[in-house]
Design a protein around this motif. Structure first.
Motif, PDB file in Angstrom:
ATOM      1  N   ASP A 120       0.825  -1.198   0.000  1.00  0.00           N
ATOM      2  CA  ASP A 120       0.000   0.000   0.000  1.00  0.00           C
ATOM      3  C   ASP A 120       0.866   1.258   0.000  1.00  0.00           C
ATOM      4  OD1 ASP A 120       1.074  -0.520   2.429  1.00  0.00           O
ATOM      5  OD2 ASP A 120      -0.792  -0.446   3.572  1.00  0.00           O
ATOM      6  N   ALA A 121       2.046   1.139  -0.641  1.00  0.00           N
ATOM      7  CA  ALA A 121       3.054   2.188  -0.524  1.00  0.00           C
ATOM      8  C   ALA A 121       2.576   3.558  -1.003  1.00  0.00           C
ATOM      9  CB  ALA A 121       4.299   1.794  -1.310  1.00  0.00           C
ATOM     10  N   LEU A 122       1.656   3.556  -1.964  1.00  0.00           N
ATOM     11  CA  LEU A 122       1.267   4.856  -2.514  1.00  0.00           C
ATOM     12  C   LEU A 122       0.576   5.727  -1.474  1.00  0.00           C
ATOM     13  CD1 LEU A 122       0.249   4.014  -6.165  1.00  0.00           C
ATOM     14  CD2 LEU A 122       2.371   4.962  -5.285  1.00  0.00           C
ATOM     15  N   GLN A 183       5.431   6.162  -7.063  1.00  0.00           N
ATOM     16  CA  GLN A 183       5.998   4.896  -6.608  1.00  0.00           C
ATOM     17  C   GLN A 183       7.528   4.998  -6.523  1.00  0.00           C
ATOM     18  OE1 GLN A 183       5.797   2.556  -4.769  1.00  0.00           O
ATOM     19  NE2 GLN A 183       4.652   0.931  -5.766  1.00  0.00           N
ATOM     20  N   ARG A 184       8.128   5.684  -7.472  1.00  0.00           N
ATOM     21  CA  ARG A 184       9.585   5.856  -7.427  1.00  0.00           C
ATOM     22  C   ARG A 184      10.002   6.706  -6.231  1.00  0.00           C
ATOM     23  NH1 ARG A 184      11.306   6.667 -13.722  1.00  0.00           N
ATOM     24  NH2 ARG A 184       9.285   5.924 -14.417  1.00  0.00           N
ATOM     25  N   ALA A 185       9.157   7.679  -5.886  1.00  0.00           N
ATOM     26  CA  ALA A 185       9.471   8.508  -4.711  1.00  0.00           C
ATOM     27  C   ALA A 185       9.431   7.649  -3.440  1.00  0.00           C
ATOM     28  CB  ALA A 185       8.475   9.667  -4.604  1.00  0.00           C
ATOM     29  N   VAL A 186       8.459   6.733  -3.385  1.00  0.00           N
ATOM     30  CA  VAL A 186       8.360   5.841  -2.225  1.00  0.00           C
ATOM     31  C   VAL A 186       9.582   4.914  -2.179  1.00  0.00           C
ATOM     32  CG1 VAL A 186       7.035   3.949  -1.227  1.00  0.00           C
ATOM     33  CG2 VAL A 186       5.854   5.930  -2.147  1.00  0.00           C
ATOM     34  N   ALA A 188      12.467   5.640  -3.403  1.00  0.00           N
ATOM     35  CA  ALA A 188      13.598   6.490  -2.996  1.00  0.00           C
ATOM     36  C   ALA A 188      13.639   6.632  -1.478  1.00  0.00           C
ATOM     37  CB  ALA A 188      13.487   7.866  -3.657  1.00  0.00           C
ATOM     38  N   ALA A 189      12.458   6.757  -0.853  1.00  0.00           N
ATOM     39  CA  ALA A 189      12.416   6.877   0.606  1.00  0.00           C
ATOM     40  C   ALA A 189      12.963   5.614   1.265  1.00  0.00           C
ATOM     41  CB  ALA A 189      10.987   7.151   1.071  1.00  0.00           C
ATOM     42  N   ALA A 190      12.714   4.459   0.638  1.00  0.00           N
ATOM     43  CA  ALA A 190      13.210   3.201   1.203  1.00  0.00           C
ATOM     44  C   ALA A 190      14.728   3.061   1.025  1.00  0.00           C
ATOM     45  CB  ALA A 190      12.499   2.021   0.547  1.00  0.00           C
ATOM     46  N   LEU A 191      15.261   3.691  -0.014  1.00  0.00           N
ATOM     47  CA  LEU A 191      16.676   3.486  -0.353  1.00  0.00           C
ATOM     48  C   LEU A 191      17.599   4.584   0.158  1.00  0.00           C
ATOM     49  CD1 LEU A 191      16.267   2.428  -4.106  1.00  0.00           C
ATOM     50  CD2 LEU A 191      16.876   0.923  -2.212  1.00  0.00           C
ATOM     51  N   ILE A 192      17.044   5.736   0.509  1.00  0.00           N
ATOM     52  CA  ILE A 192      17.895   6.917   0.679  1.00  0.00           C
ATOM     53  C   ILE A 192      18.898   6.799   1.830  1.00  0.00           C
ATOM     54  CG2 ILE A 192      16.284   8.303   2.112  1.00  0.00           C
ATOM     55  CD1 ILE A 192      17.235  10.689   0.199  1.00  0.00           C
ATOM     56  N   ALA A 193      18.539   6.049   2.870  1.00  0.00           N
ATOM     57  CA  ALA A 193      19.496   5.912   3.987  1.00  0.00           C
ATOM     58  C   ALA A 193      20.477   4.759   3.759  1.00  0.00           C
ATOM     59  CB  ALA A 193      18.734   5.743   5.298  1.00  0.00           C
ATOM     60  N   ASN A 194      20.509   4.260   2.532  1.00  0.00           N
ATOM     61  CA  ASN A 194      21.461   3.209   2.141  1.00  0.00           C
ATOM     62  C   ASN A 194      21.354   1.900   2.911  1.00  0.00           C
ATOM     63  OD1 ASN A 194      22.875   4.025  -0.070  1.00  0.00           O
ATOM     64  ND2 ASN A 194      24.245   5.329   1.155  1.00  0.00           N
ATOM     65  N   PRO A 195      20.150   1.355   3.067  1.00  0.00           N
ATOM     66  CA  PRO A 195      20.027   0.074   3.763  1.00  0.00           C
ATOM     67  C   PRO A 195      20.702  -1.041   2.963  1.00  0.00           C
ATOM     68  CG  PRO A 195      17.985   0.611   2.661  1.00  0.00           C
ATOM     69  CD  PRO A 195      18.872   1.809   2.508  1.00  0.00           C
ATOM     70  N   GLU A 196      21.150  -2.074   3.682  1.00  0.00           N
ATOM     71  CA  GLU A 196      21.809  -3.198   2.993  1.00  0.00           C
ATOM     72  C   GLU A 196      20.817  -4.266   2.572  1.00  0.00           C
ATOM     73  OE1 GLU A 196      25.938  -4.347   4.442  1.00  0.00           O
ATOM     74  OE2 GLU A 196      25.031  -3.378   6.183  1.00  0.00           O
ATOM     75  N   LEU A 197      19.625  -4.202   3.157  1.00  0.00           N
ATOM     76  CA  LEU A 197      18.569  -5.155   2.794  1.00  0.00           C
ATOM     77  C   LEU A 197      17.315  -4.367   2.455  1.00  0.00           C
ATOM     78  CD1 LEU A 197      17.617  -8.212   2.785  1.00  0.00           C
ATOM     79  CD2 LEU A 197      16.711  -7.748   5.065  1.00  0.00           C
ATOM     80  N   ASP A 201       7.478  -5.500  -1.081  1.00  0.00           N
ATOM     81  CA  ASP A 201       6.273  -6.318  -0.989  1.00  0.00           C
ATOM     82  C   ASP A 201       5.268  -5.861  -2.048  1.00  0.00           C
ATOM     83  OD1 ASP A 201       4.067  -7.795  -0.299  1.00  0.00           O
ATOM     84  OD2 ASP A 201       4.041  -7.204   1.805  1.00  0.00           O
ATOM     85  N   GLU A 202       5.200  -6.583  -3.144  1.00  0.00           N
ATOM     86  CA  GLU A 202       4.262  -6.244  -4.232  1.00  0.00           C
ATOM     87  C   GLU A 202       4.343  -4.762  -4.558  1.00  0.00           C
ATOM     88  OE1 GLU A 202       2.416  -8.437  -5.796  1.00  0.00           O
ATOM     89  OE2 GLU A 202       1.934 -10.076  -4.427  1.00  0.00           O
ATOM     90  N   VAL A 203       5.555  -4.273  -4.723  1.00  0.00           N
ATOM     91  CA  VAL A 203       5.721  -2.829  -4.814  1.00  0.00           C
ATOM     92  C   VAL A 203       4.986  -2.200  -5.969  1.00  0.00           C
ATOM     93  CG1 VAL A 203       7.905  -2.519  -3.634  1.00  0.00           C
ATOM     94  CG2 VAL A 203       7.912  -3.135  -6.025  1.00  0.00           C
TER      95      VAL A 203
END
Ligand SMILES: Nc1ncnc2c1ncn2[C@@H]1O[C@H](COP(=O)(O)OP(=O)(O)OP(=O)(O)O)[C@@H](O)[C@H]1O
Ligand SMILES: [Mg+2]
Length: 344
Positions: A120-122, A183-186, A188-197, A201-203
């Motif tokens: 439900d990322a949007l 969706q790309r902005a969402v 980006a929010a997941a990636l911006i802090a540079n997580p390793e994992l 989920d059905e993005v």
């Protein structure tokens, strides 16, 4: 087919698209180890004794019908289940136990170490704040950055996600963007802090099909460039075939089968995996695909039999006498007493 790193790969599902995923050469010690994980919501058992691990640089597909326990597993990993949920078992991130960890530790782990994008990322974006403000805020949860540095990092990431005008997008409010851009902005929010994992989920299920694959490929491309591990949750085996290194097939809250993606497609051992493959349209087939008879199970209380027994063509009395223990054969692990023939 040529992978991004130049190595030759073939597509087990026989579809002719390129796998943007990573290759095992990046794989190493597990980033995340899920062991005997169970999740209950009152009388409903959503997840029963699920175990798997994901290494750095690996794309691990999790596939299964609606209600199989995919999202409950993902949310348990990052401590985002409602307080009414009962979790048992272990989730270790680089050796650190996360089940039972403090709320503060889990909040810190989310985003900084484990990024996630949900179905439900949007709706996850705040409608009254700009994309830029929201992305900088994610960074600030994990250590202060100046607004200027934050916006710069956000703009670089949006460019990596192939957003044409990152600066303008950062100034935009969510409603000013198309579904694909939001969706790309969402992401980006997941990636911006540079997580390793990253747990995805059905993005893309809210997007139309042509945009879906593009957005997923962009997400996987950024993860590949960073060597991040990915748990990719989907009900679409075609997506798994094209993107994943290994895959877990969930049914009724258990991992019915776990295998590398080529073994699963070439030599499925659990009858549910076989049925799922047969229900999937493949390129080159003359439209011969069979839906799985019956409907998905909801498990109440302790699971006491193979959850697939009622729908399985190979069912025998012993399938109802208990849940089959995981059986390991080569790189494949399956929970079935009467597996499909080994064709390897
Ligand atoms: N918050 C909740 N409260 C009660 N039951 C829940 C809750 N969340 C999930 N469940 C139940 O747990 C089971 C697994 O749900 P889950 O959302 O993990 O499935 P899923 O595999 O992600 O399905 P989908 O493909 O539809 O997203 C289902 O039977 C569902 O009804
Ligand atoms: Mg789900």
């Amino acid at each position: 087919m040529l992978a991004l790193d130049g190595t030759q790969r073939s597509d087990p599902a026989g579809t002719e698209t390129q796998r943007p995923g990573l290759t095992p050469q990046h794989a190493g010690a597990p980033l995340i180890e899920v062991s005997d994980l169970s999740v209950r919501f009152g009388a409903v058992t959503a997840v029963s004794s699920v175990s798997f691990s994901v290494a750095k640089g690996e794309v691990f597909g999790v596939v299964g019908e609606s209600g199989a326990g995919k999202s409950a597993t993902a949310r348990a990993i990052i401590g985002l289940l409602p307080p009414t949920a009962k979790i048992a078992g272990s989730v270790r991130y680089k050796g650190e136990e996360l089940v039972g960890a403090s709320k503060a530790r889990l909040r810190q782990a989310r985003g900084a170490q484990i990024g996630y994008v949900f179905q439900d990322a949007l709706t996850a974006l705040d409608p009254v704040r700009t994309i830029g403000a929201q992305l900088v805020e994610v960074l600030n949860v994990h250590g202060h950055v100046s607004r200027r540095d934050g916006l710069e990092r956000a703009a670089d990431l949006l460019a990596e996600l192939k957003i044409n005008d990152p600066v303008r997008t950062l100034k935009a409010y969510p409603h000013q963007l198309s579904g694909g851009m939001r969706q790309r902005a969402v992401i980006a929010a997941a990636l911006i802090a540079n997580p390793e994992l990253i747990i995805a989920d059905e993005v893309t299920s809210a997007l139309d099909v042509t945009v879906q694959r593009k957005v997923l490929d962009l997400l996987l491309g950024v993860c590949a460039a960073r060597g991040a591990g990915v748990i990719l949750i989907t009900h679409d085996l075609g997506v798994v075939a094209q993107t994943s290194d290994r895959v877990a097939v969930l049914y009724g809250g258990i991992v019915a089968e776990e295998a590398d993606v080529f073994s699963l497609f070439d030599n499925p051992r659990h009858p549910y995996s076989g049925a799922l493959l047969n229900s999937m349209p493949r390129l080159g087939d003359q439209g011969v695909f069979e839906p799985i008879p019956g409907s998905a199970i909801q498990v109440f209380g302790d699971l006491r039999a193979c959850p697939f027994a009622d729908r399985c063509a190979r069912v025998a009395d012993d399938c109802r006498a208990g849940v089959p223990a995981p059986f390991k054969e080569g790189g494949t692990t399956y929970r079935c007493l009467h597996p499909l023939e080994d064709t390897a």
